[in-house]
Design a protein around this motif. Structure first.
Motif, PDB file in Angstrom:
ATOM      1  N   ALA A  61       0.830  -1.205   0.000  1.00 37.15           N
ATOM      2  CA  ALA A  61       0.000   0.000   0.000  1.00 37.15           C
ATOM      3  C   ALA A  61       0.864   1.255   0.000  1.00 37.15           C
ATOM      4  O   ALA A  61       0.581   2.211  -0.741  1.00 37.15           O
ATOM      5  CB  ALA A  61      -0.932  -0.008   1.207  1.00 37.15           C
ATOM      6  N   LEU A  62       1.912   1.275   0.805  1.00 38.95           N
ATOM      7  CA  LEU A  62       2.802   2.436   0.845  1.00 38.95           C
ATOM      8  C   LEU A  62       3.509   2.634  -0.496  1.00 38.95           C
ATOM      9  O   LEU A  62       3.715   3.772  -0.930  1.00 38.95           O
ATOM     10  CB  LEU A  62       3.832   2.285   1.960  1.00 38.95           C
ATOM     11  CG  LEU A  62       3.288   2.512   3.371  1.00 38.95           C
ATOM     12  CD1 LEU A  62       4.361   2.181   4.407  1.00 38.95           C
ATOM     13  CD2 LEU A  62       2.816   3.940   3.548  1.00 38.95           C
ATOM     14  N   ASN A  63       3.850   1.548  -1.157  1.00 39.88           N
ATOM     15  CA  ASN A  63       4.480   1.637  -2.468  1.00 39.88           C
ATOM     16  C   ASN A  63       3.537   2.288  -3.474  1.00 39.88           C
ATOM     17  O   ASN A  63       3.947   3.164  -4.245  1.00 39.88           O
ATOM     18  CB  ASN A  63       4.899   0.242  -2.943  1.00 39.88           C
ATOM     19  CG  ASN A  63       5.720   0.294  -4.206  1.00 39.88           C
ATOM     20  OD1 ASN A  63       6.347   1.299  -4.523  1.00 39.88           O
ATOM     21  ND2 ASN A  63       5.725  -0.796  -4.939  1.00 39.88           N
ATOM     22  N   ILE A  64       2.279   1.883  -3.457  1.00 40.93           N
ATOM     23  CA  ILE A  64       1.289   2.471  -4.364  1.00 40.93           C
ATOM     24  C   ILE A  64       1.105   3.956  -4.066  1.00 40.93           C
ATOM     25  O   ILE A  64       1.069   4.792  -4.972  1.00 40.93           O
ATOM     26  CB  ILE A  64      -0.053   1.717  -4.251  1.00 40.93           C
ATOM     27  CG1 ILE A  64       0.095   0.299  -4.805  1.00 40.93           C
ATOM     28  CG2 ILE A  64      -1.163   2.464  -4.988  1.00 40.93           C
ATOM     29  CD1 ILE A  64      -1.071  -0.605  -4.498  1.00 40.93           C
ATOM     30  N   ILE A  65       1.005   4.304  -2.798  1.00 38.65           N
ATOM     31  CA  ILE A  65       0.829   5.708  -2.400  1.00 38.65           C
ATOM     32  C   ILE A  65       2.027   6.545  -2.851  1.00 38.65           C
ATOM     33  O   ILE A  65       1.866   7.657  -3.370  1.00 38.65           O
ATOM     34  CB  ILE A  65       0.613   5.810  -0.886  1.00 38.65           C
ATOM     35  CG1 ILE A  65      -0.748   5.213  -0.519  1.00 38.65           C
ATOM     36  CG2 ILE A  65       0.704   7.256  -0.412  1.00 38.65           C
ATOM     37  CD1 ILE A  65      -0.963   5.035   0.961  1.00 38.65           C
ATOM     38  N   ASN A  66       3.232   6.020  -2.678  1.00 41.48           N
ATOM     39  CA  ASN A  66       4.429   6.764  -3.083  1.00 41.48           C
ATOM     40  C   ASN A  66       4.491   6.944  -4.594  1.00 41.48           C
ATOM     41  O   ASN A  66       4.906   8.000  -5.074  1.00 41.48           O
ATOM     42  CB  ASN A  66       5.687   6.060  -2.571  1.00 41.48           C
ATOM     43  CG  ASN A  66       5.855   6.233  -1.076  1.00 41.48           C
ATOM     44  OD1 ASN A  66       5.367   7.196  -0.492  1.00 41.48           O
ATOM     45  ND2 ASN A  66       6.520   5.282  -0.444  1.00 41.48           N
ATOM     46  N   GLN A  67       4.079   5.930  -5.357  1.00 35.77           N
ATOM     47  CA  GLN A  67       4.061   6.053  -6.807  1.00 35.77           C
ATOM     48  C   GLN A  67       3.078   7.133  -7.246  1.00 35.77           C
ATOM     49  O   GLN A  67       3.356   7.914  -8.150  1.00 35.77           O
ATOM     50  CB  GLN A  67       3.685   4.722  -7.462  1.00 35.77           C
ATOM     51  CG  GLN A  67       4.769   3.682  -7.365  1.00 35.77           C
ATOM     52  CD  GLN A  67       4.308   2.328  -7.901  1.00 35.77           C
ATOM     53  OE1 GLN A  67       3.136   2.115  -8.177  1.00 35.77           O
ATOM     54  NE2 GLN A  67       5.254   1.404  -8.032  1.00 35.77           N
ATOM     55  N   GLU A  68       1.909   7.184  -6.593  1.00 34.61           N
ATOM     56  CA  GLU A  68       0.920   8.208  -6.927  1.00 34.61           C
ATOM     57  C   GLU A  68       1.426   9.598  -6.565  1.00 34.61           C
ATOM     58  O   GLU A  68       1.188  10.564  -7.285  1.00 34.61           O
ATOM     59  CB  GLU A  68      -0.399   7.922  -6.215  1.00 34.61           C
ATOM     60  CG  GLU A  68      -1.120   6.709  -6.758  1.00 34.61           C
ATOM     61  CD  GLU A  68      -2.363   6.352  -5.970  1.00 34.61           C
ATOM     62  OE1 GLU A  68      -2.600   6.931  -4.894  1.00 34.61           O
ATOM     63  OE2 GLU A  68      -3.112   5.480  -6.441  1.00 34.61           O
ATOM     64  N   LEU A  69       2.154   9.706  -5.453  1.00 35.33           N
ATOM     65  CA  LEU A  69       2.720  10.985  -5.025  1.00 35.33           C
ATOM     66  C   LEU A  69       3.740  11.489  -6.049  1.00 35.33           C
ATOM     67  O   LEU A  69       3.725  12.667  -6.421  1.00 35.33           O
ATOM     68  CB  LEU A  69       3.372  10.842  -3.651  1.00 35.33           C
ATOM     69  CG  LEU A  69       4.048  12.092  -3.090  1.00 35.33           C
ATOM     70  CD1 LEU A  69       3.012  13.170  -2.808  1.00 35.33           C
ATOM     71  CD2 LEU A  69       4.802  11.743  -1.824  1.00 35.33           C
ATOM     72  N   VAL A  70       4.598  10.608  -6.525  1.00 38.79           N
ATOM     73  CA  VAL A  70       5.603  10.991  -7.516  1.00 38.79           C
ATOM     74  C   VAL A  70       4.920  11.446  -8.802  1.00 38.79           C
ATOM     75  O   VAL A  70       5.286  12.473  -9.391  1.00 38.79           O
ATOM     76  CB  VAL A  70       6.577   9.818  -7.778  1.00 38.79           C
ATOM     77  CG1 VAL A  70       7.440  10.080  -8.998  1.00 38.79           C
ATOM     78  CG2 VAL A  70       7.445   9.573  -6.557  1.00 38.79           C
ATOM     79  N   ALA A  71       3.902  10.698  -9.235  1.00 37.86           N
ATOM     80  CA  ALA A  71       3.185  11.057 -10.464  1.00 37.86           C
ATOM     81  C   ALA A  71       2.486  12.403 -10.308  1.00 37.86           C
ATOM     82  O   ALA A  71       2.498  13.227 -11.231  1.00 37.86           O
ATOM     83  CB  ALA A  71       2.176   9.976 -10.818  1.00 37.86           C
ATOM     84  N   ARG A  72       1.884  12.664  -9.144  1.00 38.03           N
ATOM     85  CA  ARG A  72       1.200  13.934  -8.906  1.00 38.03           C
ATOM     86  C   ARG A  72       2.189  15.093  -8.900  1.00 38.03           C
ATOM     87  O   ARG A  72       1.915  16.154  -9.458  1.00 38.03           O
ATOM     88  CB  ARG A  72       0.424  13.874  -7.591  1.00 38.03           C
ATOM     89  CG  ARG A  72      -0.409  15.120  -7.342  1.00 38.03           C
ATOM     90  CD  ARG A  72      -1.296  15.008  -6.125  1.00 38.03           C
ATOM     91  NE  ARG A  72      -0.518  14.804  -4.925  1.00 38.03           N
ATOM     92  CZ  ARG A  72      -0.705  13.808  -4.063  1.00 38.03           C
ATOM     93  NH1 ARG A  72      -1.630  12.923  -4.270  1.00 38.03           N
ATOM     94  NH2 ARG A  72       0.047  13.694  -2.988  1.00 38.03           N
ATOM     95  N   ASN A  73       3.365  14.891  -8.302  1.00 41.09           N
ATOM     96  CA  ASN A  73       4.375  15.953  -8.271  1.00 41.09           C
ATOM     97  C   ASN A  73       4.895  16.267  -9.670  1.00 41.09           C
ATOM     98  O   ASN A  73       5.131  17.432  -9.997  1.00 41.09           O
ATOM     99  CB  ASN A  73       5.527  15.569  -7.341  1.00 41.09           C
ATOM    100  CG  ASN A  73       5.127  15.652  -5.884  1.00 41.09           C
ATOM    101  OD1 ASN A  73       4.150  16.314  -5.528  1.00 41.09           O
ATOM    102  ND2 ASN A  73       5.859  14.957  -5.028  1.00 41.09           N
TER     103      ASN A  73
END
Length: 68
Positions: free
Chosen positions: A26-38
Motif C-alpha cells: 500500500a505504501l508503495n502504491i501511495i508513493n508512486q501516486e505521489l511521484v506522479a502527482r508531483n
C-alpha cells in the motif's frame, strides 16, 4: 464411466499475506501516486508560467478623480 454432472470444481485459492507485506504494498502504491502527482504539478506550473510570460498584461491607468 464418469457422469458429466460429476465434475470436480477446484476450490478457492486463498493466499495469506502478512500485514507488513500488505502495508508495504500500500505504501508503495501511495508513493508512486505521489511521484506522479508531483511530476504533473511541475509540468502544469511550467506551462502556466510559460503562458504568463507570453501574454503581456496591459498596464492599467489610474482612474481620474471626478470633481463634484
Amino acid at each position: 464411466m464418469t457422469d458429466k454432472t460429476d465434475v470436480k470444481v477446484p476450490g478457492k485459492v486463498t493466499v495469506r499475506r502478512s500485514p507488513d507485506e500488505t502495508s508495504a504494498a500500500a505504501l508503495n502504491i501511495i508513493n508512486q501516486e505521489l511521484v506522479a502527482r508531483n511530476k504533473k504539478t511541475a509540468m502544469l506550473k511550467a506551462l502556466r508560467l510559460g503562458q504568463e510570460q507570453a501574454e503581456e498584461k496591459p498596464v492599467k491607468k489610474a482612474a481620474a478623480k471626478k470633481k463634484k
